[in-house]
Design a protein around this motif. Structure first.
Motif, PDB file in Angstrom:
ATOM      1  N   ARG A   1       0.836  -1.213   0.000  1.00  0.00           N
ATOM      2  CA  ARG A   1       0.000   0.000   0.000  1.00  0.00           C
ATOM      3  C   ARG A   1       0.867   1.258   0.000  1.00  0.00           C
ATOM      4  O   ARG A   1       0.578   2.218  -0.707  1.00  0.00           O
ATOM      5  N   ALA A   2       1.937   1.240   0.779  1.00  0.00           N
ATOM      6  CA  ALA A   2       2.828   2.400   0.844  1.00  0.00           C
ATOM      7  C   ALA A   2       3.505   2.631  -0.512  1.00  0.00           C
ATOM      8  O   ALA A   2       3.617   3.776  -0.964  1.00  0.00           O
ATOM      9  N   LEU A   3       3.929   1.571  -1.171  1.00  0.00           N
ATOM     10  CA  LEU A   3       4.531   1.699  -2.499  1.00  0.00           C
ATOM     11  C   LEU A   3       3.517   2.269  -3.483  1.00  0.00           C
ATOM     12  O   LEU A   3       3.822   3.192  -4.242  1.00  0.00           O
ATOM     13  N   GLY A   4       2.311   1.755  -3.461  1.00  0.00           N
ATOM     14  CA  GLY A   4       1.267   2.262  -4.342  1.00  0.00           C
ATOM     15  C   GLY A   4       0.981   3.730  -4.099  1.00  0.00           C
ATOM     16  O   GLY A   4       0.808   4.500  -5.046  1.00  0.00           O
ATOM     17  N   ASP A   5       0.979   4.126  -2.826  1.00  0.00           N
ATOM     18  CA  ASP A   5       0.763   5.542  -2.495  1.00  0.00           C
ATOM     19  C   ASP A   5       1.897   6.407  -3.044  1.00  0.00           C
ATOM     20  O   ASP A   5       1.650   7.481  -3.588  1.00  0.00           O
ATOM     21  N   ARG A   6       3.150   5.925  -2.901  1.00  0.00           N
ATOM     22  CA  ARG A   6       4.287   6.699  -3.415  1.00  0.00           C
ATOM     23  C   ARG A   6       4.212   6.834  -4.930  1.00  0.00           C
ATOM     24  O   ARG A   6       4.457   7.906  -5.485  1.00  0.00           O
ATOM     25  N   ILE A   7       3.857   5.747  -5.610  1.00  0.00           N
ATOM     26  CA  ILE A   7       3.742   5.799  -7.064  1.00  0.00           C
ATOM     27  C   ILE A   7       2.669   6.805  -7.475  1.00  0.00           C
ATOM     28  O   ILE A   7       2.884   7.646  -8.346  1.00  0.00           O
ATOM     29  N   ARG A   8       1.517   6.730  -6.848  1.00  0.00           N
ATOM     30  CA  ARG A   8       0.425   7.636  -7.180  1.00  0.00           C
ATOM     31  C   ARG A   8       0.822   9.091  -6.915  1.00  0.00           C
ATOM     32  O   ARG A   8       0.587   9.972  -7.744  1.00  0.00           O
ATOM     33  N   ARG A   9       1.450   9.350  -5.751  1.00  0.00           N
ATOM     34  CA  ARG A   9       1.880  10.721  -5.425  1.00  0.00           C
ATOM     35  C   ARG A   9       2.868  11.258  -6.458  1.00  0.00           C
ATOM     36  O   ARG A   9       2.725  12.382  -6.944  1.00  0.00           O
ATOM     37  N   HIS A  10       3.872  10.457  -6.793  1.00  0.00           N
ATOM     38  CA  HIS A  10       4.867  10.906  -7.773  1.00  0.00           C
ATOM     39  C   HIS A  10       4.237  11.101  -9.148  1.00  0.00           C
ATOM     40  O   HIS A  10       4.593  12.043  -9.866  1.00  0.00           O
ATOM     41  N   ARG A  11       3.315  10.236  -9.504  1.00  0.00           N
ATOM     42  CA  ARG A  11       2.627  10.384 -10.791  1.00  0.00           C
ATOM     43  C   ARG A  11       1.848  11.696 -10.818  1.00  0.00           C
ATOM     44  O   ARG A  11       1.924  12.466 -11.781  1.00  0.00           O
TER      45      ARG A  11
ATOM     46  N   LEU B   1      10.990   5.465  -5.771  1.00  0.00           N
ATOM     47  CA  LEU B   1       9.738   4.746  -5.536  1.00  0.00           C
ATOM     48  C   LEU B   1       9.859   3.809  -4.341  1.00  0.00           C
ATOM     49  O   LEU B   1       8.889   3.560  -3.645  1.00  0.00           O
ATOM     50  N   LEU B   2      11.047   3.297  -4.121  1.00  0.00           N
ATOM     51  CA  LEU B   2      11.256   2.329  -3.051  1.00  0.00           C
ATOM     52  C   LEU B   2      11.618   2.987  -1.727  1.00  0.00           C
ATOM     53  O   LEU B   2      11.571   2.349  -0.683  1.00  0.00           O
ATOM     54  N   ASP B   3      11.979   4.267  -1.761  1.00  0.00           N
ATOM     55  CA  ASP B   3      12.371   5.000  -0.565  1.00  0.00           C
ATOM     56  C   ASP B   3      11.180   5.145   0.366  1.00  0.00           C
ATOM     57  O   ASP B   3      10.122   5.602  -0.049  1.00  0.00           O
ATOM     58  N   THR B   4      11.365   4.791   1.615  1.00  0.00           N
ATOM     59  CA  THR B   4      10.252   4.853   2.556  1.00  0.00           C
ATOM     60  C   THR B   4      10.137   6.207   3.245  1.00  0.00           C
ATOM     61  O   THR B   4       9.186   6.451   3.965  1.00  0.00           O
ATOM     62  N   ASP B   5      11.122   7.100   3.035  1.00  0.00           N
ATOM     63  CA  ASP B   5      11.015   8.455   3.575  1.00  0.00           C
ATOM     64  C   ASP B   5      10.091   9.263   2.690  1.00  0.00           C
ATOM     65  O   ASP B   5      10.088   9.085   1.470  1.00  0.00           O
TER      66      ASP B   5
END
Length: 90
Positions: A13-23, A72-76
């Motif tokens: 879920r966190a990865l998906g959120d990061r992808i969506r935010r960056h997109r 995308l993989l960074d958790t910060d």
């Protein structure tokens, strides 16, 4: 052994959120990533955290967004990462 989809749900879920935010920050839509070669349903499932993202998908997403795959993989949070890098003079 648990199914792959059952492992690491919070991380997916966190990865998906990061992808969506960056997109969204890049001003791109899901359609833009589909035109780049990613299957629409696959993208929807990645962004919602329903499925594990393959390396090839992550590479395609990162290249389309113009960012390193590590972003995308960074958790910060992205703002915190950028601030930390600029504080080090990078």
């Amino acid at each position: 052994m648990p199914k792959a989809a059952a492992r690491f749900p919070a991380e997916r879920r966190a990865l998906g959120d990061r992808i969506r935010r960056h997109r969204e920050w890049a001003g791109l839509t899901q359609d833009d990533l589909v035109r780049a070669g990613l299957d629409r349903r696959t993208l929807q499932r990645i962004e919602s955290g329903e499925t594990d993202a393959r390396l090839s998908w992550l590479l395609l997403i990162a290249r389309t967004l113009g960012i390193p795959i590590g972003t995308l993989l960074d958790t910060d949070p992205p703002a915190a990462s950028a601030g930390a890098a600029s504080n080090r003079g990078e």
